[in-house]
Design a protein around this motif. Structure first.
Motif, short mmCIF file in Angstrom:
data_model
loop_
_atom_site.label_atom_id
_atom_site.label_comp_id
_atom_site.label_asym_id
_atom_site.label_seq_id
_atom_site.Cartn_x
_atom_site.Cartn_y
_atom_site.Cartn_z
N SER A 349 0.87 -1.11 0.01
CA SER A 349 0.05 -0.05 -0.03
C SER A 349 0.76 1.20 0.01
CB SER A 349 -1.04 0.13 1.32
OG SER A 349 -1.85 -1.14 1.07
N VAL A 350 2.10 1.13 0.73
CA VAL A 350 2.66 2.36 0.90
C VAL A 350 3.55 2.56 -0.58
CG1 VAL A 350 4.69 3.30 1.94
CG2 VAL A 350 3.22 2.18 3.40
N SER A 351 4.09 1.46 -0.82
CA SER A 351 4.70 1.57 -2.44
C SER A 351 3.73 2.04 -3.47
CB SER A 351 5.27 0.40 -2.81
OG SER A 351 6.07 -0.42 -1.67
N LYS A 352 2.58 1.75 -3.46
CA LYS A 352 1.54 2.29 -4.37
C LYS A 352 1.27 3.74 -4.07
CE LYS A 352 -3.08 1.62 -6.36
NZ LYS A 352 -3.30 3.02 -6.13
N GLN A 353 1.31 4.23 -2.98
CA GLN A 353 1.11 5.66 -2.69
C GLN A 353 2.32 6.26 -3.14
OE1 GLN A 353 -1.49 7.61 -1.85
NE2 GLN A 353 -2.71 6.00 -1.33
N VAL A 354 3.53 5.81 -2.67
CA VAL A 354 4.55 6.47 -3.25
C VAL A 354 4.78 6.70 -4.83
CG1 VAL A 354 7.14 6.34 -3.55
CG2 VAL A 354 6.01 6.11 -1.18
N ASN A 355 4.54 5.50 -5.35
CA ASN A 355 4.50 5.57 -6.98
C ASN A 355 3.37 6.75 -7.47
OD1 ASN A 355 6.29 3.59 -7.19
ND2 ASN A 355 4.90 1.96 -7.20
N ASP A 356 2.05 6.42 -6.92
CA ASP A 356 1.03 7.61 -7.39
C ASP A 356 1.50 9.03 -6.95
OD1 ASP A 356 -0.42 5.50 -7.79
OD2 ASP A 356 -1.80 5.61 -6.06
N PHE A 357 2.18 9.49 -5.98
CA PHE A 357 2.68 10.54 -5.67
C PHE A 357 3.90 11.08 -6.68
CE2 PHE A 357 5.58 13.44 -2.98
CZ PHE A 357 4.92 14.39 -3.10
N PHE A 358 4.81 10.08 -7.14
CA PHE A 358 5.75 10.19 -8.13
C PHE A 358 5.04 10.68 -9.57
CE2 PHE A 358 8.34 8.84 -11.79
CZ PHE A 358 9.59 9.25 -11.20
N GLU A 359 3.96 10.07 -9.93
CA GLU A 359 3.33 10.22 -11.17
C GLU A 359 2.69 11.69 -11.10
OE1 GLU A 359 3.22 8.60 -14.08
OE2 GLU A 359 4.70 7.23 -13.09
N ILE A 360 2.20 12.09 -9.72
CA ILE A 360 1.55 13.30 -9.64
C ILE A 360 2.62 14.52 -9.75
CG2 ILE A 360 0.46 15.03 -8.15
CD1 ILE A 360 -1.06 12.48 -7.19
N VAL A 361 3.78 14.24 -9.25
CA VAL A 361 4.87 15.16 -9.28
C VAL A 361 5.03 15.43 -10.77
CG1 VAL A 361 7.10 15.97 -8.77
CG2 VAL A 361 5.52 15.11 -6.85
N LEU A 362 5.61 14.34 -11.44
CA LEU A 362 6.15 14.18 -12.83
C LEU A 362 5.05 14.82 -13.77
CD1 LEU A 362 8.14 13.24 -14.44
CD2 LEU A 362 7.07 10.89 -14.72
N MET A 363 3.87 14.60 -13.59
CA MET A 363 2.85 15.01 -14.55
C MET A 363 2.59 16.60 -14.49
SD MET A 363 -0.43 12.18 -14.74
CE MET A 363 -0.66 12.25 -13.18
N GLY A 364 2.91 16.89 -13.26
CA GLY A 364 2.66 18.45 -13.13
C GLY A 364 4.05 19.12 -13.58
N ARG A 365 5.22 18.35 -13.64
CA ARG A 365 6.44 19.07 -14.17
C ARG A 365 6.38 18.99 -15.50
NH1 ARG A 365 11.56 19.73 -12.63
NH2 ARG A 365 13.01 19.31 -14.46
N ASP A 366 5.78 17.61 -16.19
CA ASP A 366 5.69 17.56 -17.72
C ASP A 366 4.54 18.63 -18.06
OD1 ASP A 366 7.69 15.95 -17.58
OD2 ASP A 366 6.18 14.13 -17.78
N ALA A 367 3.57 18.99 -17.24
CA ALA A 367 2.54 19.97 -17.88
C ALA A 367 3.33 21.42 -18.07
CB ALA A 367 1.42 19.96 -16.72
N LEU A 368 3.97 21.66 -17.03
CA LEU A 368 4.75 22.94 -17.11
C LEU A 368 5.53 23.26 -18.10
CD1 LEU A 368 5.18 25.86 -15.62
CD2 LEU A 368 6.98 24.73 -14.14
N LEU A 369 6.56 22.21 -18.15
CA LEU A 369 7.31 22.19 -19.39
C LEU A 369 6.79 22.31 -20.68
CD1 LEU A 369 9.99 19.66 -18.08
CD2 LEU A 369 10.22 21.95 -18.19
N CYS A 370 5.59 21.58 -20.73
CA CYS A 370 4.87 21.59 -21.91
C CYS A 370 4.20 23.03 -22.33
CB CYS A 370 3.86 20.40 -22.12
SG CYS A 370 2.63 20.64 -23.49
N ASN A 371 3.83 23.63 -21.51
CA ASN A 371 3.29 24.68 -21.49
C ASN A 371 4.39 26.14 -21.78
OD1 ASN A 371 0.42 24.21 -20.94
ND2 ASN A 371 0.58 24.47 -18.85
N LEU A 372 5.23 25.85 -21.33
CA LEU A 372 6.69 26.75 -21.60
C LEU A 372 6.88 26.64 -23.09
CD1 LEU A 372 9.10 26.23 -18.49
CD2 LEU A 372 7.61 28.08 -18.91
N ARG A 373 6.97 25.41 -23.56
CA ARG A 373 7.19 25.08 -25.15
C ARG A 373 5.98 25.90 -25.75
NH1 ARG A 373 7.30 19.49 -23.53
NH2 ARG A 373 9.53 18.98 -22.80
#
Length: 401
Positions: A349-373
């Motif tokens: 359960s904890v591993s799944k939560q960490v992976n989900d959090f990783f994806e949230i941070v990664l998607m937010g970062r990628d969205a910002l980079l995409c908007n910058l482009r």
């Protein structure tokens, strides 16, 4: 606006009357312009968004504080804490959308803060996932011991007891080996060094920076606690001092931080190595079972003479277990099965939560980079746009993965 037009109309009507002369309706100016200055509606909206965001953080922090301080030393609390961080970052994304603050209006410093913090978070997530994966690998040893100690059909043989003892001892050593990477954890210390509330002139920017600061404070604190728990070292434990007390979540955070840090320091001061309760329960069971299995499987190796010939008649037969030992063995085996299953469930359960959090941070970062482009492309030539795309694709988040 309609009210102002209505007032102006009435003023014009009154001014046309001969007995009023040129006197205006409001000789000292329109009081509505004083009470509601230009742009005040937007400022009020921003204040409401800021209040709603910070109150949401405060409410969730209060729920994260356990009734018993000792409950923070559990994998189940760790799961709730990471879930809290995921919700906080999702709320931050929602706030940015509600502010209607396009990336093209972001200050370059804001972008640097967001990108720098996000890549550090990705590194922390990778370190946490690595340690959780290592702990989960020990489940293989426990499951094999559970198989050997299956008492549903018959009492384990001396050979099975001997193998169980070896694997239990191996699991105990495995679980007590700590992560040196998390013990030093320079990424968390580096993220802590970026804590600060920059002064911003615009209302939108102020709300955004306060929100980013609040989420970063929660992140540094919770990740620091996890590093202590997973490394068994108090070095990453820190007391964060908030830059201002006017945050709505200030009191809730201080209460949570005091309760958690006090309990962890109490454990260290008593000479104990901080460890999750679920792991400690299985370790206690494994240690007891380890002692029983060695007593039930003890036998001496056959003696050899000077030329290396075994003397079978000198071998000592295994000692027969007493009824009390068999009963204790059965109880320990049952407790081991229940503890191992519970531990495996919590680790997953904890591993799944960490992976989900990783994806949230990664998607937010990628969205910002995409908007910058996108925002940069219209003002750049073809060659410059292509160069920007290459630069963005070399972002640290890709390297972290």
């Amino acid at each position: 606006m309609e009210e102002t037009e209505y007032i102006s109309a009435r003023s014009s009507t009154n001014m046309s009357r001969p007995h009023d002369g040129q006197r205006t309706f409001f000789p000292f100016g329109n009081p509505f312009c004083i009470i509601l200055p230009k742009g005040s509606y937007l400022s009020l909206k921003f204040r409401e968004l800021q209040f709603s965001f910070e109150k949401n953080l405060a409410d969730k922090l209060k729920k994260l504080k356990p009734k018993d301080n000792a409950d923070v030393l559990t994998l189940s609390w760790m799961r709730l804490a990471i879930e809290f961080l995921s919700e906080a970052y999702n709320s931050l994304k929602t706030l940015i959308n509600e502010l209607q603050l396009p990336v093209s209006d972001w200050d370059e410093k804001w972008i640097d803060i967001y990108l720098d913090s996000s890549v550090k978070l990705l590194d922390i997530c990778i370190a946490l996932s690595s340690e959780l994966s290592r702990l989960n690998q020990g489940q293989i040893l426990l499951q094999y011991v559970v198989h050997l100690m299956d008492i549903s059909t018959s009492h384990p043989s001396p050979e099975q007891l001997k193998k169980s003892h070896l694997h239990l001892h191996e699991w105990i050593e495995h679980i007590n080996s700590k992560s040196f990477k998390l013990e030093s954890c320079p990424v968390i210390e580096s993220l802590r060094g970026t804590l600060g509330l920059p002064k911003v002139k615009s209302s939108k920017g102020t709300v955004l920076m306060r929100a980013l600061y609040g989420v970063k404070v929660m992140t540094v604190f919770i990740c620091g606690v996890f590093s202590v728990m997973l490394s068994g070292c108090s070095k990453p434990l820190i007391d964060l001092h908030i830059s201002s007390e006017d945050f709505f979540w200030f009191e809730a955070f201080c209460d949570l931080q005091a309760a958690v840090n006090e309990e962890i320091r109490r454990q260290f001061d008593s000479g104990k190595v901080v460890i999750f309760k679920e792991i400690a329960a299985v370790e206690a069971c494994a240690t007891g079972l380890c002692n029983l299995t060695i007593s039930g499987s003890c036998e001496k190796e056959p003696m050899q003479d000077s030329i290396g010939i075994n003397h079978e008649e000198e071998m000592i037969a295994p000692r027969k277990s007493t009824d009390l030992e068999r009963q204790m063995l059965q109880e320990y085996a049952i407790n081991l099965v229940n503890g191992a299953n519970s531990l495996g469930h919590e680790l997953d359960s904890v591993s799944k939560q960490v992976n989900d959090f990783f994806e949230i941070v990664l998607m937010g970062r990628d969205a910002l980079l995409c908007n910058l482009r996108i925002s940069a492309a219209p003002s750049l030539g073809f060659a410059d746009t292509r160069m920007l795309r290459v630069t963005m694709n070399r972002s640290p988040s890709k390297q972290a993965i």
